[in-house]
Design a protein around this motif. Structure first.
Motif, short mmCIF file in Angstrom:
data_model
loop_
_atom_site.label_atom_id
_atom_site.label_comp_id
_atom_site.label_asym_id
_atom_site.label_seq_id
_atom_site.Cartn_x
_atom_site.Cartn_y
_atom_site.Cartn_z
N MET A 22 0.98 -0.49 7.73
CA MET A 22 1.29 0.94 7.70
C MET A 22 0.63 1.66 8.88
O MET A 22 1.22 2.55 9.49
N ALA A 23 -0.59 1.25 9.22
CA ALA A 23 -1.27 1.88 10.35
C ALA A 23 -0.52 1.62 11.65
O ALA A 23 -0.40 2.50 12.51
N GLU A 24 0.01 0.41 11.77
CA GLU A 24 0.75 0.10 13.01
C GLU A 24 2.07 0.86 13.08
O GLU A 24 2.68 0.94 14.14
N ARG A 25 2.49 1.42 11.96
CA ARG A 25 3.66 2.31 11.99
C ARG A 25 3.27 3.73 12.33
O ARG A 25 4.11 4.63 12.30
N GLY A 26 1.99 3.94 12.52
CA GLY A 26 1.54 5.28 12.91
C GLY A 26 1.15 6.16 11.74
O GLY A 26 0.99 7.37 11.89
N GLU A 27 1.00 5.56 10.56
CA GLU A 27 0.63 6.36 9.39
C GLU A 27 -0.84 6.15 9.06
O GLU A 27 -1.38 5.06 9.29
N ASN A 28 -1.48 7.17 8.50
CA ASN A 28 -2.88 6.96 8.14
C ASN A 28 -3.00 6.29 6.78
O ASN A 28 -2.11 6.39 5.93
N VAL A 29 -4.09 5.54 6.63
CA VAL A 29 -4.28 4.71 5.45
C VAL A 29 -5.73 4.82 4.98
O VAL A 29 -6.66 4.70 5.79
N LEU A 30 -5.90 5.01 3.69
CA LEU A 30 -7.24 4.91 3.10
C LEU A 30 -7.23 3.70 2.17
O LEU A 30 -6.35 3.58 1.30
N LYS A 357 0.86 -16.73 0.84
CA LYS A 357 1.93 -16.06 0.09
C LYS A 357 1.55 -14.60 -0.17
O LYS A 357 2.42 -13.72 -0.22
N ALA A 358 0.27 -14.33 -0.30
CA ALA A 358 -0.18 -12.94 -0.47
C ALA A 358 0.13 -12.14 0.80
O ALA A 358 0.62 -11.01 0.74
N VAL A 359 -0.15 -12.76 1.94
CA VAL A 359 0.13 -12.07 3.22
C VAL A 359 1.64 -11.91 3.40
O VAL A 359 2.13 -10.83 3.77
N GLN A 360 2.38 -12.97 3.11
CA GLN A 360 3.85 -12.89 3.25
C GLN A 360 4.41 -11.76 2.39
O GLN A 360 5.25 -10.98 2.83
N ARG A 361 3.93 -11.69 1.16
CA ARG A 361 4.41 -10.65 0.24
C ARG A 361 4.14 -9.25 0.80
O ARG A 361 5.00 -8.38 0.77
N ALA A 362 2.93 -9.06 1.35
CA ALA A 362 2.57 -7.74 1.90
C ALA A 362 3.42 -7.44 3.14
O ALA A 362 3.85 -6.30 3.35
N LEU A 363 3.69 -8.47 3.95
CA LEU A 363 4.52 -8.25 5.15
C LEU A 363 5.94 -7.90 4.75
O LEU A 363 6.54 -6.95 5.29
N LEU A 364 6.50 -8.64 3.81
CA LEU A 364 7.88 -8.38 3.39
C LEU A 364 8.00 -6.99 2.78
O LEU A 364 8.92 -6.24 3.10
N LEU A 365 7.06 -6.67 1.91
CA LEU A 365 7.10 -5.37 1.25
C LEU A 365 7.05 -4.23 2.27
O LEU A 365 7.88 -3.32 2.25
N THR A 366 6.09 -4.31 3.17
CA THR A 366 5.94 -3.20 4.12
C THR A 366 7.11 -3.17 5.09
O THR A 366 7.52 -2.10 5.54
N ASN A 367 7.69 -4.34 5.39
CA ASN A 367 8.88 -4.32 6.27
C ASN A 367 10.06 -3.64 5.59
O ASN A 367 10.85 -2.98 6.25
N THR A 368 10.19 -3.81 4.25
CA THR A 368 11.30 -3.15 3.58
C THR A 368 11.11 -1.63 3.56
O THR A 368 12.06 -0.89 3.38
N LEU A 369 9.87 -1.18 3.75
CA LEU A 369 9.61 0.27 3.74
C LEU A 369 9.90 0.91 5.09
O LEU A 369 9.87 2.10 5.23
N LYS A 370 10.14 0.06 6.08
CA LYS A 370 10.36 0.60 7.44
C LYS A 370 11.52 1.59 7.44
O LYS A 370 12.54 1.36 6.83
N GLY A 371 11.31 2.66 8.10
CA GLY A 371 12.39 3.65 8.20
C GLY A 371 12.46 4.59 7.02
O GLY A 371 13.26 5.52 7.01
N GLU A 372 11.63 4.34 6.01
CA GLU A 372 11.65 5.21 4.82
C GLU A 372 11.11 6.59 5.12
O GLU A 372 10.19 6.71 5.90
#
Ligand code: UDP
Length: 372
Positions: A22-30, A357-372
């Motif tokens: 999310m940070a690499e998309r330019g959004e702030n994260v806590l 698989k934990a990393v893959q899951r987080a990557l896939l999930l955040t990729n599906t959020l792209k453009g949201e």
């Protein structure tokens, strides 16, 4: 009220990966975590002897997934490492997963030959056969072998680890360590295997090191949830806890580690020795093997499985079996009504994920959020 775009609950590998994305998309994260350190159960640290100790038991990174390997390789270089495990069976240390060499180790030569030939004839060479499948072989020699392996490798270990027999669990659990008709003595056959060269914690610190990410430790979600407003929530804690256990508690298994330092260079012959038949611990891990740490001393952990009890110990493993999956499904349906909340990780998804698989899951999930 404090405002963030993304709130990540849980600073383990899943939460950290989501945060970085999310940070690499330019959004702030806590990122908040109740523990006093980052990294969840993959946390490691260098002790006073310069040995990199995994606080929650031996963690070995392995994956067939190039995208996951390449992603993490941005944050660490890797010590080439292929994991090996031996188990003490009838007084012999035998390779685990049980393979053709293990057969030779425990049986007289002529019997070993018969059993190996039959295995190869039935299943082929270089083939993995889950123990519960091997037990269905309709052949008296293979049944003898299957019963032996079941009893000596799986039954008592699984009873210790889960408090259940192999049949009471999803077959995928014991299927993680199938009998291997091969002489390949490695625990994993994945293309990419290794240990982060300066440890998992440093790798995860590098992932968190981004101007848009801030981390608060010693901060349980319950403590801050009414003080922070978020646009998206990534929740890597237990999904049943999130919903206040309204359908009941999802069962988990816990572990207790007893760390012992010995005043000698090595304690045992390899990084992990399993004790499927003896003692109350399942295995002993010796940490200096992973990164070849040099010291006159050594540190090992004895691993004692325990039931998970809320407030007393921590969740390590979801207990994978049909009725628990059904209970999880109810929570998942509940989650569907909260589109801005994303559950992930071993506890959020109630899945027995390996690190990749934990990393893959987080990557896939955040990729599906792209453009949201
Ligand atoms: N297992 C076993 N004997 C062994 C090794 C594994 O019975 O010597 C079974 C046990 O049920 C265990 C499961 O296989 O929980 C998965 O083992 P793995 O080593 O993958 O467990 P983890 O490292 O994730 O705890």
């Amino acid at each position: 009220m404090e405002k963030v775009q993304n709130l990540v609950v849980g600073c383990g590998l899943s939460g950290i990966t989501a945060a970085r994305q999310m940070a690499e998309r330019g959004e702030n994260v806590l990122v908040v975590d109740a523990k006093e350190h980052i990294g969840g159960n993959a946390y490691d640290y260098y002790d006073k002897n310069g040995i990199c100790v995994h606080r929650y038991g031996t963690h070995i990174f392995h994956t067939p997934l190039k995208e996951v390997w390449d992603y993490l390789s941005r944050f660490t270089s890797w010590e080439p490492y292929m994991h090996r495990v031996e188990g003490l069976v009838d007084g012999q240390l035998v390779p685990i997963p049980f393979n053709l060499d293990s057969i030779e180790r425990v049986f007289p030569a002529s019997l070993a030959r018969t059993l190996s030939d039959k295995l190869i004839a039935r299943f082929g060479f270089n083939v993995k056969v889950p123990i519960l499948k091997l037990r269905q072989a309709q052949d008296k020699d293979l049944e003898f072998l299957a019963d032996y392996i079941y009893e000596k490798i799986f039954l008592h270990y699984t009873l210790k680890q889960w408090g259940l027999t192999p049949e009471e669990l999803d077959p995928a659990v014991t299927g993680r360590v199938p009998v291997y008709v091969s002489r390949d003595g490695r625990y994993f056959q994945d293309k990419y295997q290794g240990i982060p060269r300066r440890g998992y914690t440093e790798m995860m610190n590098n992932m968190l090191n981004h101007p848009l990410i801030s981390v608060r430790l010693n901060t349980p979600f319950a403590q801050i949830k009414d003080q922070i407003s978020w646009e998206r929530l990534f929740y890597t804690g237990p999904i049943d806890e999130f919903f206040d256990y309204k359908y009941g508690e999802l069962p988990y298994r816990s572990l207790r580690f007893e760390f012992v330092e010995y005043d000698r260079e090595y304690f045992q012959s390899g990084p992990v020795i399993n004790y499927p038949c003896n003692y109350d611990f399942t295995r002993i891990g010796e940490y200096k093997y992973f990164l070849r740490d040099q010291s006159a001393k050594t540190v090992v952990s004895y691993e004692y499985p325990q039931p998970f009890r809320r407030g007393e110990n921590e969740r390590y493993y979801p207990v994978v079996k049909p009725e628990n999956a059904a209970l999880y499904e109810r929570y998942l349906q509940e989650a569907a009504s909260l589109p801005a909340v994303h559950f992930l990780g071993r506890l959020g998804d109630y899945k027995y994920y390996d690190m990749d698989k934990a990393v893959q899951r987080a990557l896939l999930l955040t990729n599906t959020l792209k453009g949201e």
